[in-house]
Design a protein around this motif. Structure first.
Motif, short mmCIF file in Angstrom:
data_model
loop_
_atom_site.label_atom_id
_atom_site.label_comp_id
_atom_site.label_asym_id
_atom_site.label_seq_id
_atom_site.Cartn_x
_atom_site.Cartn_y
_atom_site.Cartn_z
N PHE A 1 24.87 12.92 85.43
CA PHE A 1 25.99 12.82 83.95
C PHE A 1 27.45 13.25 84.31
O PHE A 1 27.63 11.96 83.41
CB PHE A 1 25.65 14.46 82.88
N SER B 1 25.57 11.22 78.30
CA SER B 1 26.30 12.01 77.98
C SER B 1 25.47 13.15 76.95
O SER B 1 24.19 12.67 76.94
CB SER B 1 27.81 11.70 77.23
N GLY B 2 26.09 14.46 76.56
CA GLY B 2 25.61 15.37 75.00
C GLY B 2 24.91 16.49 76.15
O GLY B 2 24.41 16.35 77.34
N ALA B 3 25.38 16.76 75.44
CA ALA B 3 24.38 18.82 76.08
C ALA B 3 23.02 19.09 75.71
O ALA B 3 22.82 19.75 77.10
CB ALA B 3 25.47 19.90 74.67
N LEU B 4 23.01 18.70 74.81
CA LEU B 4 21.17 18.69 74.97
C LEU B 4 20.56 17.90 76.04
O LEU B 4 19.81 17.67 76.87
CB LEU B 4 20.66 18.04 73.52
N PHE C 1 21.80 17.05 78.50
CA PHE C 1 22.27 17.44 79.94
C PHE C 1 21.97 18.36 80.79
O PHE C 1 20.43 19.47 81.40
CB PHE C 1 23.75 17.81 79.90
N PHE C 2 21.10 19.74 79.20
CA PHE C 2 20.08 20.66 79.52
C PHE C 2 18.15 20.20 80.16
O PHE C 2 17.81 20.87 80.38
CB PHE C 2 20.22 21.66 78.81
#
Length: 451
Positions: free
Chosen positions: A64, A71-74, A76-77
């Motif tokens: 990332f 991009s994006g938190a979801l 990434f996890f």
């Protein structure tokens, strides 16, 4: 290192000319017996878990931040978690076989799913209680209604006593209708299995997906428009029971299928009729599961809003009569409170939701106490009742063994001794005056005696 020959169960470097006096068995017995550990934490397992977690996080940061335009938190996890699973499988495969690798990976996946569900539940409960913290400390919130309070009044005026009472009345009416009908229908589908059992099961499965608004419209059309009754808590109880009934029937049917057939066969072999077998054997055995079925139905019905709005209406005053006048429930009160733009009304709405969750928790606890004990386990009152029944049975059997009653007597009584002579004439046995017949021989004729 000692290598053991699996075919002969002896070490390769052991001497082959072992005498046949049990020395080979002694050598095998000296080998250490180390069973395989299938559970628990080990040092290598913990290090593999931590290393895979750190590697998965670094992989996600690298993708990332440097290599890919992600991009994006979801995302990434998700990327970090998938990388963690793959690296953990590789590290575990260096020491274990394929079956152990699959077991470890599936264990991690199940623990992750359980953790996510627990976090979601904690967030829902915590967020509701946090938003309602302003209304819950006030005592009037639980003892007053909203008849004399408006949207601009502070939290020291008004409350949800009318909604709490309405919810209890409606759910009591629904349970009084649903529990006997649901359990009777489940017994019919599982124990009786009549001609229409398949048709009834199909209808029950179809009603499980019935929208709540349809149940409310049905009761509104039949009870209010058709029969001319007014909106009341009784009509809302009817609508809620329509929603709860298929849930209770299906869950109870599944539970009754788990009762071993040997129990019912043993009861019927002892001569018990079918209704007594169901009442004293089947239902007590499945008591815990039946309580769970009632819990599921209660959870479905206690949170309904649209059927209550159609059949019971809305009121800000306290009404304890379920047959007369409109009545409101906690879900309907929450819906009306939170749609207001005033902060005090929104706080009342979240406080009402917190009270609703507490009420559901109390009902669940009561149901688990009633049906939590397994088959064969008794509380103190049931144990005392069984002991009294046993003493009564023992006394009754002792009375039946008295000399006046001959139900359990096996030997001759005194009356028989007086009636029958010692020779046993009363028992159709030959006496002293008549000879016993000879086995296999004809009795001598009187003519032979004369000669």
């Amino acid at each position: 290192m000692t290598v053991v020959d699996l075919e002969k169960n002896v070490p390769h470097d052991a001497p082959r000319d072992v005498p046949a006096d049990g020395t080979a068995n002694d050598i095998v017995a000296e080998l250490p017996d180390t069973p395989r550990r299938i559970g628990g934490l080990t040092r290598s397992g913990v290090l593999s878990l931590l290393g895979a977690a750190a590697s998965g996080l670094c992989t996600a940061v690298l993708l990332f931040g440097e290599l890919a335009p992600f991009s994006g938190a979801l995302g990434f996890f998700v990327t970090a978690y998938l990388s963690f699973l793959g690296i953990y499988a590789v590290l575990t495969g260096l020491e274990e076989d394929g079956q152990a690798v699959r077991d470890r990976v599936m264990t991690i996946v199940l623990w992750t799913a359980g953790g996510l569900m627990f976090c979601a539940l904690t967030m829902v409960v915590g967020f509701t209680a946090w938003r309602g913290r302003e209304a819950l400390p006030h005592g009037n919130f639980f003892t007053q209604d909203m008849q004399a309070a408006g949207p601009l009044d502070p939290l020291t005026h008004g409350g949800i006593a009318h909604a709490m009472l309405g919810t209890l009345i409606m759910i009591t009416i629904a349970l009084a209708i649903t529990v006997p009908l649901g359990l009777a229908c489940a017994v019919y589908l599982n124990q009786i299995r009549g001609r229409f059992s398949r048709f009834v099961r199909t209808i029950v499965e179809a009603m499980t997906a019935l929208p709540s608004i349809v149940a409310g419209l049905m009761v509104y059309a039949v009870w209010i428009l058709g029969l001319g009754m007014q909106k009341s808590g009784l009509a809302a109880g009817f609508a809620i029971s329509v929603m709860m009934l298929p849930i209770v029937i299906r869950a109870a049917d599944v539970v009754l299928r788990l009762v071993p057939g040997t129990l019912t066969e043993a009861s019927e072999a002892l001569g018990a009729p079918r209704w007594r077998t169901v009442w004293h054997v089947v239902l007590p055995t499945a008591r815990s599961g039946l309580a769970t079925a009632v819990i599921l139905g209660t959870a479905r019905g206690i949170g309904e809003t649209s059927p209550v709005l159609l059949t019971a209406g809305f009121t800000a005053a306290l009404n304890a009569d379920p047959t007369q006048g409109p009545m409101v429930s906690l879900p309907l009160a929450v819906f009306n409170f939170v749609k207001s733009p005033e902060p005090t009304m929104i706080a009342r709405g979240f406080g009402s939701a917190a009270v609703l969750m507490a009420l559901v928790l109390v009902l669940f606890a009561i149901a688990r106490v009633i049906g939590g004990r397994g088959p064969g386990h008794q509380n103190k009152r049931q144990a005392k009742r069984a002991a009294r029944a046993s003493r009564r049975d023992a006394q009754r059997f002792a009375e039946l063994r008295t000399p006046g009653l001959e139900l359990f007597e096996t030997g001759p009584s005194a009356a028989d001794d007086e009636t029958n002579p010692p020779g046993g004439a009363g028992n159709c046995a030959p006496g002293h005056d008549e000879p016993a017949p000879n086995d296999g021989e004809e009795p001598p004729s009187p003519a032979g005696d004369a000669h």
